[in-house]
Design an enzyme around this catalytic site. Structure first.
Site, PDB file in Angstrom:
ATOM      1  CD  GLU A  82     -15.084  21.492  18.430  1.00 36.81           C
ATOM      2  OE1 GLU A  82     -14.187  20.661  18.672  1.00 36.81           O
ATOM      3  OE2 GLU A  82     -14.925  22.718  18.497  1.00 36.81           O
ATOM      4  CE  LYS A 269     -10.619  20.994  20.390  1.00 31.26           C
ATOM      5  NZ  LYS A 269     -11.852  21.355  19.691  1.00 31.26           N
ATOM      6  CG  ASP A 285      -2.781   5.615  14.519  1.00 34.46           C
ATOM      7  OD1 ASP A 285      -3.264   6.425  15.326  1.00 34.46           O
ATOM      8  OD2 ASP A 285      -2.090   4.648  14.863  1.00 34.46           O
ATOM      9  CG  HIS A 383     -18.640  27.665  18.745  1.00 36.57           C
ATOM     10  ND1 HIS A 383     -17.943  26.861  19.598  1.00 36.57           N
ATOM     11  CD2 HIS A 383     -17.917  27.712  17.616  1.00 36.57           C
ATOM     12  CE1 HIS A 383     -16.857  26.435  19.004  1.00 36.57           C
ATOM     13  NE2 HIS A 383     -16.806  26.957  17.811  1.00 36.57           N
TER      14      HIS A 383
HETATM   15  P1  NDP Z   1      -0.135  -2.188   6.743  1.00 35.60           P
HETATM   16  O1  NDP Z   1       0.865  -3.147   7.222  1.00 35.60           O
HETATM   17  O2  NDP Z   1      -1.571  -2.536   6.858  1.00 35.60           O
HETATM   18  O3  NDP Z   1       0.113  -1.804   5.238  1.00 35.60           O
HETATM   19  C1  NDP Z   1       1.344  -1.600   4.701  1.00 35.60           C
HETATM   20  C2  NDP Z   1       1.552  -2.645   3.648  1.00 35.60           C
HETATM   21  O4  NDP Z   1       0.826  -2.317   2.473  1.00 35.60           O
HETATM   22  C3  NDP Z   1       2.968  -2.728   3.210  1.00 35.60           C
HETATM   23  O5  NDP Z   1       3.742  -3.467   4.089  1.00 35.60           O
HETATM   24  C4  NDP Z   1       2.819  -3.384   1.836  1.00 35.60           C
HETATM   25  O6  NDP Z   1       2.740  -4.790   2.046  1.00 35.60           O
HETATM   26  C5  NDP Z   1       1.438  -2.935   1.368  1.00 35.60           C
HETATM   27  N1  NDP Z   1       1.539  -2.005   0.239  1.00 35.60           N
HETATM   28  C6  NDP Z   1       0.851  -2.112  -0.922  1.00 35.60           C
HETATM   29  N2  NDP Z   1       1.170  -1.104  -1.745  1.00 35.60           N
HETATM   30  C7  NDP Z   1       2.080  -0.342  -1.120  1.00 35.60           C
HETATM   31  C8  NDP Z   1       2.781   0.840  -1.473  1.00 35.60           C
HETATM   32  N3  NDP Z   1       2.615   1.434  -2.663  1.00 35.60           N
HETATM   33  N4  NDP Z   1       3.618   1.397  -0.572  1.00 35.60           N
HETATM   34  C9  NDP Z   1       3.788   0.838   0.636  1.00 35.60           C
HETATM   35  N5  NDP Z   1       3.162  -0.297   1.024  1.00 35.60           N
HETATM   36  C10 NDP Z   1       2.316  -0.898   0.146  1.00 35.60           C
HETATM   37  O7  NDP Z   1      -0.022  -0.765   7.423  1.00 35.60           O
HETATM   38  P2  NDP Z   1       1.166   0.098   7.990  1.00 35.60           P
HETATM   39  O8  NDP Z   1       2.450  -0.645   8.074  1.00 35.60           O
HETATM   40  O9  NDP Z   1       1.176   1.363   7.204  1.00 35.60           O
HETATM   41  O10 NDP Z   1       0.682   0.395   9.459  1.00 35.60           O
HETATM   42  C11 NDP Z   1      -0.412   1.232   9.729  1.00 35.60           C
HETATM   43  C12 NDP Z   1      -1.222   0.656  10.861  1.00 35.60           C
HETATM   44  O11 NDP Z   1      -0.394   0.382  11.994  1.00 35.60           O
HETATM   45  C13 NDP Z   1      -2.262   1.614  11.364  1.00 35.60           C
HETATM   46  O12 NDP Z   1      -3.485   0.911  11.440  1.00 35.60           O
HETATM   47  C14 NDP Z   1      -1.781   1.994  12.770  1.00 35.60           C
HETATM   48  O13 NDP Z   1      -2.869   2.279  13.610  1.00 35.60           O
HETATM   49  C15 NDP Z   1      -1.048   0.780  13.201  1.00 35.60           C
HETATM   50  N6  NDP Z   1      -0.017   0.915  14.225  1.00 35.60           N
HETATM   51  C16 NDP Z   1       0.454   2.125  14.657  1.00 35.60           C
HETATM   52  C17 NDP Z   1       1.439   2.194  15.620  1.00 35.60           C
HETATM   53  C18 NDP Z   1       1.955   3.526  16.031  1.00 35.60           C
HETATM   54  O14 NDP Z   1       1.615   4.515  15.417  1.00 35.60           O
HETATM   55  N7  NDP Z   1       2.795   3.650  17.043  1.00 35.60           N
HETATM   56  C19 NDP Z   1       2.023   0.978  16.212  1.00 35.60           C
HETATM   57  C20 NDP Z   1       1.491  -0.236  15.636  1.00 35.60           C
HETATM   58  C21 NDP Z   1       0.504  -0.259  14.704  1.00 35.60           C
HETATM   59  P3  NDP Z   1       3.447  -5.825   1.100  1.00 35.60           P
HETATM   60  O15 NDP Z   1       4.701  -5.187   0.632  1.00 35.60           O
HETATM   61  O16 NDP Z   1       3.656  -7.000   1.963  1.00 35.60           O
HETATM   62  O17 NDP Z   1       2.461  -6.028  -0.001  1.00 35.60           O
END
Ligand code: NDP
Length: 430
Positions: A82, A269, A285, A383
């Site tokens: 936009e 908005k 997201d 705009h």
């Molecule tokens: P990820 O699972 O990709 O990442 C999170 C992982 O990152 C953790 O589980 C951890 O894995 C790792 N990690 C590394 N460093 C850190 C830290 N300092 N703090 C926390 N975690 C860390 O992503 P999210 O769980 O955040 O999910 C986001 C995604 O989910 C987005 O793409 C979204 O679009 C999607 N989504 C959204 C939904 C909704 O909003 N309703 C539903 C379903 C999906 P480990 O501990 O194993 O190393």
């Protein structure tokens, strides 16, 4: 204070802007090279991001300047189609910068995971049983994702909500269990969903009910971010309007948006123009943020303005915006999308709370620009300048033709596609 290399940034061409960001020390030469290359998603990454991938859909990425947040200067990346949004953000940030900048507060980052139980024989008994087994439930949740616990996060608390049956609408009762989870630097959807799935069988066993689903709630009421700014009247004067008049009209505009959902939706908005553009640029997201923000706007039972503007004790204008902002600094697309990786370096935030501060400030700044224009000169003037450029491009103008045709359109009484096409034809025949 404005960096001399960034002076009149908007008047430079793209290549000059990238060079100016390097000279000003905002970005490194390596990132300038990435920007010049277009920050495109590699084919194999795109193909693994979604299903049935057939192409890439791009958005322009702008840098909104002048943001002073908690005493630190930021160039804020905005991915948006936009016109006027980046200009409006920079212009509000400039005023707020002179007024001492944005100040933000982010108290906690606790996300909510829900399990909905149905067919519960006795709701009250089941609620008591769940609370008696709270420690076990939290333990099962944490064992299912021990890596987040090792990092210092995990499921910290639990509450039970009874949703009574609504016979009039033929809706049965539900018993809803909320897990309150610290997902640290992640938005946490996958962490939360793993945990709620893990506790489902145990909840069924102890309540004799059936689990309908387990999923995070995007209504992240324990992950709120607030930005505030205080603007003296001298910075609010606009054309024939005194600073006092502009302040009072901005306050009245917010009162209108508080009272009227038709206005509140458009008011919000405008805020989301700033919020979404930064959320998208950060690789987070934006659907999750949008859904949560609008639910928060309706928390009183009526949909209202998300921001407030009021008169301070010294006559200044005080703006405040609070939003649920469950964004991540890691996870999702953040570490695989080249543009998201670049914007993370550009913003240089220390953690997810730092990113929240930038996003909520962009929302408040955007809101100031929009309502200030609305209650003074109206928003069409600004705009139309960019609309003229869009029309010129739609008519087929390229390169220097775009500026010539759009300038002629702005001088003309008619600003439409046919007029733009005629102007382009005339220009090419000259
Ligand atoms: P990820 O699972 O990709 O990442 C999170 C992982 O990152 C953790 O589980 C951890 O894995 C790792 N990690 C590394 N460093 C850190 C830290 N300092 N703090 C926390 N975690 C860390 O992503 P999210 O769980 O955040 O999910 C986001 C995604 O989910 C987005 O793409 C979204 O679009 C999607 N989504 C959204 C939904 C909704 O909003 N309703 C539903 C379903 C999906 P480990 O501990 O194993 O190393």
């Amino acid at each position: 204070m404005e960096n001399k290399y960034l002076h009149k940034f908007y008047q430079k061409n793209r290549s000059e802007r990238i060079g100016a960001l390097v000279l000003a020390g905002v970005i490194h030469e390596d990132d300038a090279a990435l920007l010049r290359d277009g920050l495109s998603i590699p084919e194999d990454v795109a193909d693994n991001m979604i299903e049935n991938q057939i192409g890439k859909y791009e958005l322009p990425l702008g840098a909104a300047l002048n943001f002073l947040i908690n005493g630190k200067e930021y160039a804020v990346p905005m991915a948006i189609e936009e016109p006027s949004v980046v200009a409006a953000a920079s212009s509000a940030a400039k005023i707020i910068n002179k007024a001492g900048g944005f100040h933000t507060s982010i108290e906690e980052r606790r996300m909510i995971g829900q399990v909905a139980l149905k067919d519960i024989p006795n709701l009250e008994d089941a609620e008591n049983i769940i609370m008696e087994h709270k420690a076990n439930i939290l333990q099962i949740a944490n064992e299912s994702k021990s890596s987040i616990v090792k990092r210092g996060g995990g499921a910290k608390d639990l509450l039970v909500r009874v949703l009574p049956a609504d016979e009039q609408n033929n809706i049965p009762s539900f018993l809803v269990v909320h897990l309150h989870i610290e997902t640290l630097e992640a938005m946490g959807a996958n962490i939360i969903d793993t945990m709620v799935e893990a506790i489902k069988p145990y909840l069924e066993e102890i309540t004799n009910g059936k689990a309908l689903m387990g999923i995070l709630s995007n209504y992240a009421t324990d992950c709120l971010a607030t930005a505030e700014c205080r603007i003296p009247l001298s910075l609010l004067e606009k054309g024939e309007f005194s600073g006092e008049e502009v302040r009072d009209r901005i306050i009245e505009a917010t009162q209108f948006a508080y009272a009227d959902p038709y206005r509140a939706v458009t008011h919000n908005k405008g805020i989301m123009n700033g919020v979404d553009a930064v959320v998208i640029a950060s690789g987070n997201d934006w659907r999750a943020i949008e859904a949560g923000a609008h639910a928060y706007a309706a928390r009183s039972g009526q949909y209202r303005s998300l921001s407030t503007w009021e008169k301070g004790e010294n006559g200044e204008l005080i703006g405040r915006l609070t939003l649920p902002l469950p964004v991540g600094a890691v996870g999702g697309q953040i570490s695989i999308h080249p543009a998201a990786q670049f914007t993370k370096r550009l913003m240089g935030y220390e953690n997810a709370k730092g990113l929240e501060s930038i996003i909520v400030s962009a929302g408040l700044g955007q809101n100031l620009s929009a309502i200030k224009a609305l209650v003074t000169e109206g928003i069409q003037k600004g705009h139309m300048k960019l609309h003229a450029k869009s029309l010129a491009i739609s008519a087929g103008a390229t390169g220097t033709e775009i500026e010539v045709v759009s300038e002629k359109l702005r001088q003309s009484k008619k600003m439409d596609l046919n007029t733009a096409k005629e102007m382009l034809k005339d220009l090419r025949e000259q």
